[in-house]
Design a protein around this motif. Structure first.
Motif, PDB file in Angstrom:
ATOM      1  N   GLU A 153       1.006  -0.772  -0.036  1.00 28.99           N
ATOM      2  CA  GLU A 153      -0.098  -0.014  -0.167  1.00 28.99           C
ATOM      3  C   GLU A 153       0.906   1.476   0.195  1.00 28.99           C
ATOM      4  O   GLU A 153       0.263   2.305  -0.058  1.00 28.99           O
ATOM      5  CB  GLU A 153      -1.026   0.011   1.218  1.00 28.99           C
ATOM      6  CG  GLU A 153      -2.223   1.034   1.139  1.00 28.99           C
ATOM      7  CD  GLU A 153      -3.029   1.029   1.034  1.00 28.99           C
ATOM      8  OE1 GLU A 153      -3.143   1.056  -0.501  1.00 28.99           O
ATOM      9  OE2 GLU A 153      -3.811   1.602   1.333  1.00 28.99           O
ATOM     10  N   GLY A 154       1.868   1.112   0.797  1.00 33.99           N
ATOM     11  CA  GLY A 154       2.648   2.281   0.984  1.00 33.99           C
ATOM     12  C   GLY A 154       2.786   3.347   1.763  1.00 33.99           C
ATOM     13  O   GLY A 154       3.103   3.798   2.620  1.00 33.99           O
ATOM     14  N   HIS A 155       2.024   2.904   2.916  1.00 31.25           N
ATOM     15  CA  HIS A 155       1.303   3.597   4.093  1.00 31.25           C
ATOM     16  C   HIS A 155       0.342   2.448   4.643  1.00 31.25           C
ATOM     17  O   HIS A 155      -0.126   1.867   4.938  1.00 31.25           O
ATOM     18  CB  HIS A 155       1.066   5.025   4.034  1.00 31.25           C
ATOM     19  CG  HIS A 155      -0.156   4.947   2.856  1.00 31.25           C
ATOM     20  ND1 HIS A 155      -1.495   4.932   3.634  1.00 31.25           N
ATOM     21  CD2 HIS A 155      -0.483   4.958   1.925  1.00 31.25           C
ATOM     22  CE1 HIS A 155      -2.305   4.577   2.441  1.00 31.25           C
ATOM     23  NE2 HIS A 155      -1.577   5.110   1.530  1.00 31.25           N
ATOM     24  N   PRO A 156       0.860   2.905   6.521  1.00 31.15           N
ATOM     25  CA  PRO A 156      -0.161   1.884   7.174  1.00 31.15           C
ATOM     26  C   PRO A 156      -1.481   2.400   7.617  1.00 31.15           C
ATOM     27  O   PRO A 156      -1.868   1.124   7.699  1.00 31.15           O
ATOM     28  CB  PRO A 156       0.969   1.486   8.184  1.00 31.15           C
ATOM     29  CG  PRO A 156       1.489   2.913   8.078  1.00 31.15           C
ATOM     30  CD  PRO A 156       2.169   3.376   6.983  1.00 31.15           C
ATOM     31  N   ASP A 157      -1.742   3.534   7.324  1.00 26.68           N
ATOM     32  CA  ASP A 157      -3.198   4.347   8.306  1.00 26.68           C
ATOM     33  C   ASP A 157      -4.004   4.049   7.567  1.00 26.68           C
ATOM     34  O   ASP A 157      -5.297   3.895   8.720  1.00 26.68           O
ATOM     35  CB  ASP A 157      -3.152   5.460   7.321  1.00 26.68           C
ATOM     36  CG  ASP A 157      -2.723   6.629   6.121  1.00 26.68           C
ATOM     37  OD1 ASP A 157      -2.631   4.827   5.558  1.00 26.68           O
ATOM     38  OD2 ASP A 157      -2.646   7.497   5.930  1.00 26.68           O
ATOM     39  N   ASN A 158      -4.258   3.123   6.547  1.00 27.74           N
ATOM     40  CA  ASN A 158      -5.185   1.270   6.045  1.00 27.74           C
ATOM     41  C   ASN A 158      -5.275   0.571   6.526  1.00 27.74           C
ATOM     42  O   ASN A 158      -6.131  -0.163   7.515  1.00 27.74           O
ATOM     43  CB  ASN A 158      -6.442   2.307   5.032  1.00 27.74           C
ATOM     44  CG  ASN A 158      -6.958   4.086   4.799  1.00 27.74           C
ATOM     45  OD1 ASN A 158      -6.390   4.466   4.238  1.00 27.74           O
ATOM     46  ND2 ASN A 158      -8.083   3.855   4.777  1.00 27.74           N
ATOM     47  N   VAL A 159      -4.705   0.513   6.853  1.00 28.22           N
ATOM     48  CA  VAL A 159      -4.315  -1.176   6.490  1.00 28.22           C
ATOM     49  C   VAL A 159      -3.280  -1.301   7.666  1.00 28.22           C
ATOM     50  O   VAL A 159      -4.401  -2.902   8.245  1.00 28.22           O
ATOM     51  CB  VAL A 159      -3.086  -2.288   5.628  1.00 28.22           C
ATOM     52  CG1 VAL A 159      -3.812  -1.336   3.918  1.00 28.22           C
ATOM     53  CG2 VAL A 159      -1.589  -1.128   5.751  1.00 28.22           C
ATOM     54  N   ALA A 160      -3.369  -0.712   8.901  1.00 25.34           N
ATOM     55  CA  ALA A 160      -3.659  -0.969  10.054  1.00 25.34           C
ATOM     56  C   ALA A 160      -5.172  -1.912  10.570  1.00 25.34           C
ATOM     57  O   ALA A 160      -4.920  -2.103  11.061  1.00 25.34           O
ATOM     58  CB  ALA A 160      -2.797  -0.177  10.781  1.00 25.34           C
ATOM     59  N   PRO A 161      -5.861   0.038  10.895  1.00 29.21           N
ATOM     60  CA  PRO A 161      -6.900  -0.288  11.348  1.00 29.21           C
ATOM     61  C   PRO A 161      -7.552  -1.537  10.491  1.00 29.21           C
ATOM     62  O   PRO A 161      -8.244  -2.254  11.469  1.00 29.21           O
ATOM     63  CB  PRO A 161      -7.658   0.939  11.380  1.00 29.21           C
ATOM     64  CG  PRO A 161      -6.653   1.450   9.836  1.00 29.21           C
ATOM     65  CD  PRO A 161      -5.575   1.176  10.760  1.00 29.21           C
ATOM     66  N   ALA A 162      -7.672  -1.929   9.654  1.00 24.97           N
ATOM     67  CA  ALA A 162      -7.990  -2.844   8.558  1.00 24.97           C
ATOM     68  C   ALA A 162      -7.674  -4.244   9.418  1.00 24.97           C
ATOM     69  O   ALA A 162      -8.885  -5.139   9.020  1.00 24.97           O
ATOM     70  CB  ALA A 162      -7.748  -3.354   7.074  1.00 24.97           C
ATOM     71  N   LEU A 163      -6.484  -4.117   9.147  1.00 28.96           N
ATOM     72  CA  LEU A 163      -5.766  -5.463   9.846  1.00 28.96           C
ATOM     73  C   LEU A 163      -6.411  -6.010  11.858  1.00 28.96           C
ATOM     74  O   LEU A 163      -6.375  -7.134  12.065  1.00 28.96           O
ATOM     75  CB  LEU A 163      -4.420  -5.818   9.909  1.00 28.96           C
ATOM     76  CG  LEU A 163      -4.057  -6.970   9.571  1.00 28.96           C
ATOM     77  CD1 LEU A 163      -4.712  -8.316   9.053  1.00 28.96           C
ATOM     78  CD2 LEU A 163      -1.940  -7.129   9.845  1.00 28.96           C
ATOM     79  N   PHE A 164      -6.033  -4.662  11.944  1.00 31.48           N
ATOM     80  CA  PHE A 164      -6.850  -5.350  13.459  1.00 31.48           C
ATOM     81  C   PHE A 164      -8.035  -4.372  14.604  1.00 31.48           C
ATOM     82  O   PHE A 164      -7.647  -5.099  15.700  1.00 31.48           O
ATOM     83  CB  PHE A 164      -5.158  -4.400  14.170  1.00 31.48           C
ATOM     84  CG  PHE A 164      -3.974  -5.013  14.300  1.00 31.48           C
ATOM     85  CD1 PHE A 164      -3.726  -6.190  15.084  1.00 31.48           C
ATOM     86  CD2 PHE A 164      -3.242  -4.554  12.886  1.00 31.48           C
ATOM     87  CE1 PHE A 164      -2.136  -6.629  14.496  1.00 31.48           C
ATOM     88  CE2 PHE A 164      -1.940  -4.409  12.926  1.00 31.48           C
ATOM     89  CZ  PHE A 164      -1.411  -5.875  13.880  1.00 31.48           C
ATOM     90  N   GLY A 165      -8.157  -3.859  13.581  1.00 34.05           N
ATOM     91  CA  GLY A 165      -9.183  -2.752  14.139  1.00 34.05           C
ATOM     92  C   GLY A 165      -9.177  -1.849  14.910  1.00 34.05           C
ATOM     93  O   GLY A 165      -7.549  -1.794  15.034  1.00 34.05           O
TER      94      GLY A 165
END
Length: 281
Positions: free
Chosen positions: A113-125
């Motif tokens: 993705e290039g950055h964690p700001d969306n993938v992190a909450p998608a993964l962890f909530g």
């Protein structure tokens, strides 16, 4: 295998490129073994993410059919690409038998993705603050107080992330940076503690919303409508969706938003923040 992933909203105003929150709006991704992967599937972000995982671990990527159902719209600032990536990595991790931990999956997701700001909450909530330093991701997850209700405003037009990023200036005044740093810290605390007055007082961004709002022609009128009902409005991610936050359900706010005269058509969804991220169902 079916993987369910929540929608996510990044930034929350001053938390530009470092904050994201998971919402109870979902897509389901079904990964089905196939004799041969067709051309369309091979070019999808889902298959490319599966392929990335397998190649990183020196494994042969399986042939697949991938079906997607759900309610997360594309190119609306609600983490649709993050959902594609996270679902695919969870599938690949389980299907390969490697069973890597979620921190490893976050690393892969961020590389794609290039950055964690969306993938992190998608993964962890939950609500997550994060940043990427070289190849290491630092993040912290907090629970969002149950009192907060989110009214998501989704327009009938798309806004590509590339165009939204190009609207943001590359250099900013020092005062603007200081303003965003302080307000982002306070917003994180407000969401955790349920302090709506603190949230409302901190809800000002100087880095991206003043520039991106020009791409959303109803932004100003909807922001004023939300403000008149005592609510807070942010651009969701890169836009064009808008996220309105209130301390509890508000029929008055909902009525005001519905009756606001706009140039585009807006769908309103009443949502809540969630603590649970993606899962196999």
């Amino acid at each position: 295998m079916i993987v369910r992933v929540p929608a996510t909203s990044a930034n929350l105003g001053p938390g530009y490129d470092c904050m994201g929150i998971a919402l109870n709006l979902y897509n389901d991704f079904e990964f089905i073994p196939a004799d041969k992967t067709d051309h369309k599937t091979k070019n999808s972000l889902m298959y490319k993410s599966v392929d990335y995982f397998y190649k990183k671990n020196n494994l042969t990527t399986p042939d697949l059919e991938i079906k997607v159902t759900g309610d997360i719209p594309m190119s609306r600032g609600l983490g649709s690409s993050a959902a594609c990536i996270v679902s695919s990595l969870i599938f690949a991790n389980k299907n390969s038998g490697l069973n890597l931990n979620k921190d490893e999956l976050l690393k892969y997701a961020t590389e794609i993705e290039g950055h964690p700001d969306n993938v992190a909450p998608a993964l962890f909530g939950g609500h997550i603050c994060s940043f990427l330093e070289a190849d290491k991701i630092y993040y912290y997850k907090t629970h969002v107080d149950e009192k907060f209700v989110i009214y998501l405003l989704i327009p009938d037009f798309e806004l590509k992330t590339k165009a939204a990023r190009e609207a943001v200036p590359k250099e900013i005044p020092l005062a603007n940076a200081v303003s965003n740093i302080s307000r982002a810290n306070l917003i994180a605390q407000a969401l955790r503690t349920g302090d709506f007055n603190l949230l409302r007082g901190s809800a000002k961004d100087t880095l991206h919303e003043p520039y991106r709002k020009k791409l959303i022609r109803d932004y100003d009128v909807l922001k004023e409508a939300a403000k008149s009902a005592g609510a807070v409005l942010f651009i969701s991610g890169a836009g064009p969706s808008l996220m309105v936050i209130k301390d509890g359900k508000s029929p008055e706010l909902l009525e005001i938003l519905k009756n606001t005269e706009t140039q585009d058509n807006w769908e309103i969804k009443e949502l809540r923040p969630i603590d649970e991220g993606a899962e196999i169902i």
